[in-house]
Design a protein around this motif. Structure first.
Motif, PDB file in Angstrom:
ATOM      1  N   TRP A   1      -2.775  -4.281  -6.418  1.00 16.34           N
ATOM      2  CA  TRP A   1      -3.265  -3.296  -5.785  1.00 16.34           C
ATOM      3  C   TRP A   1      -3.469  -2.022  -6.454  1.00 16.34           C
ATOM      4  CZ3 TRP A   1      -4.348  -1.849  -0.751  1.00 16.34           C
ATOM      5  CH2 TRP A   1      -4.221  -0.718  -0.213  1.00 16.34           C
TER       6      TRP A   1
ATOM      7  N   ALA B   1       0.861  -1.229  -0.144  1.00 18.98           N
ATOM      8  CA  ALA B   1       0.088  -0.101  -0.080  1.00 18.98           C
ATOM      9  C   ALA B   1       0.736   1.273   0.091  1.00 18.98           C
ATOM     10  CB  ALA B   1      -0.809  -0.144   1.190  1.00 18.98           C
TER      11      ALA B   1
ATOM     12  N   HIS C   1       1.576  -6.165  -5.373  1.00 17.27           N
ATOM     13  CA  HIS C   1       1.750  -4.719  -5.881  1.00 17.27           C
ATOM     14  C   HIS C   1       0.911  -4.143  -7.124  1.00 17.27           C
ATOM     15  CE1 HIS C   1       4.147  -0.973  -5.375  1.00 17.27           C
ATOM     16  NE2 HIS C   1       3.978  -1.126  -6.550  1.00 17.27           N
TER      17      HIS C   1
ATOM     18  N   GLU D   1      -6.326  -2.105  -8.869  1.00 18.40           N
ATOM     19  CA  GLU D   1      -7.545  -2.210  -8.138  1.00 18.40           C
ATOM     20  C   GLU D   1      -8.611  -3.207  -8.460  1.00 18.40           C
ATOM     21  OE1 GLU D   1      -9.332   1.768  -8.307  1.00 18.40           O
ATOM     22  OE2 GLU D   1      -7.785   2.619  -7.259  1.00 18.40           O
TER      23      GLU D   1
END
Length: 274
Positions: A229, A172, A226, A232
């Motif tokens: 993330w 994050a 990664h 999305e």
């Protein structure tokens, strides 16, 4: 004619249209992502149906239509799909590459030359079969994220820029984190894992190919986490990718620290928790 144009592209995906047609999504050199209709390609008498299979590298002529362009001529540049469909590991890796490229080229008609070259290079390497498919896939993911502006911080702190290496990694927060900046939920990959990611990002293949399976597995987990993330959403093809194991001793990064708990990434790879 003004309504005709030609480009070189890679077939990312296809789906049926009507009884005999297909809509083909290509990533092209000059026009970016193009969705076009290939008429009659599902008939056995089609002149170029076999050339428009996923992963095919083709020279295509398009006719500009009202809603979707129409493919009028196709010539094969590289038949990447032929060796890929014969090997499950390479096929699933190529599927993940094509899906990622489709997601990263959201705007149709917008040139994405670097992404196009990355896709061609990755598929060419997979088709040749000279490198481990899992390493090729992770190298593509890292370089595609770098193209999109999402490259993970590997040699410095993602927050303050302090040179590393650092022991914490947060998806994050954007990558490696120093002792002062680390946040709850960080994982603690072994130093070899970050070394492998750096090698894949910069094309240092002798170093990457000398790593053990445990290091590769943990690196794949971080890369997948990664990427997804920032996208999305999960990649539908990624759970199908075969990460072929080999008989080796796992690195220290494959097991949790004493008193720590194993953290699972979206790809199901274990990385040491905080």
């Amino acid at each position: 004619m003004v309504n005709l144009y030609r480009d070189t592209g890679v077939v990312l995906r296809t789906h049926k249209l009507g009884e005999a047609d297909r809509i083909v999504t290509l990533l092209t050199r000059r026009h970016g992502k193009v969705r076009a209709v290939a008429k009659g390609v599902r008939r056995t008498s089609s002149r170029f149906g076999a050339r428009l299979e996923p992963f095919g590298h083709v020279d295509v002529q398009f006719y500009t239509g009202r809603t979707l362009d129409v493919i009028t001529q196709v010539e094969t540049v590289d038949a990447f799909h032929l060796p890929l469909v014969a090997d499950y590991q390479r096929y699933t890796a190529a599927s993940a590459i094509a899906e990622t490229a489709d997601r990263l080229s959201a705007e149709e008609g917008e040139p994405v030359l670097k992404l196009y070259l990355l896709v061609c290079g990755a598929l060419r390497s997979l088709a040749a079969g000279e490198r481990d498919a899992s390493l090729v896939l992770d190298a593509f993911f890292l370089r595609a994220m770098s193209y999109a502006g999402w490259a993970p911080a590997l040699t410095e702190c993602a927050r303050c820029g302090l040179p590393g290496p650092h022991v914490a990694f947060s998806v994050a927060a954007g990558g490696s984190m120093c002792q002062d900046c680390r946040v709850p939920g960080c994982v603690h990959p072994a130093p070899e894992v970050l070394d492998l990611l750096t090698a894949l990002l910069h094309g240092e293949w002798p170093l990457a190919e000398s790593t053990l399976q445990g290091t590769r597995r943990d690196a794949s987990g971080l890369v997948a986490a990664h990427l997804q993330w920032h996208l999305e959403r999960q990649l539908r093809s990624l759970p199908l990718v075969e990460r072929r194991a080999r008989e080796t001793v796992l690195t220290s990064g494959a097991s949790p620290r004493a008193g720590g708990s194993a953290t699972r990434t979206p790809e199901g790879q274990g990385v040491r928790g905080q």
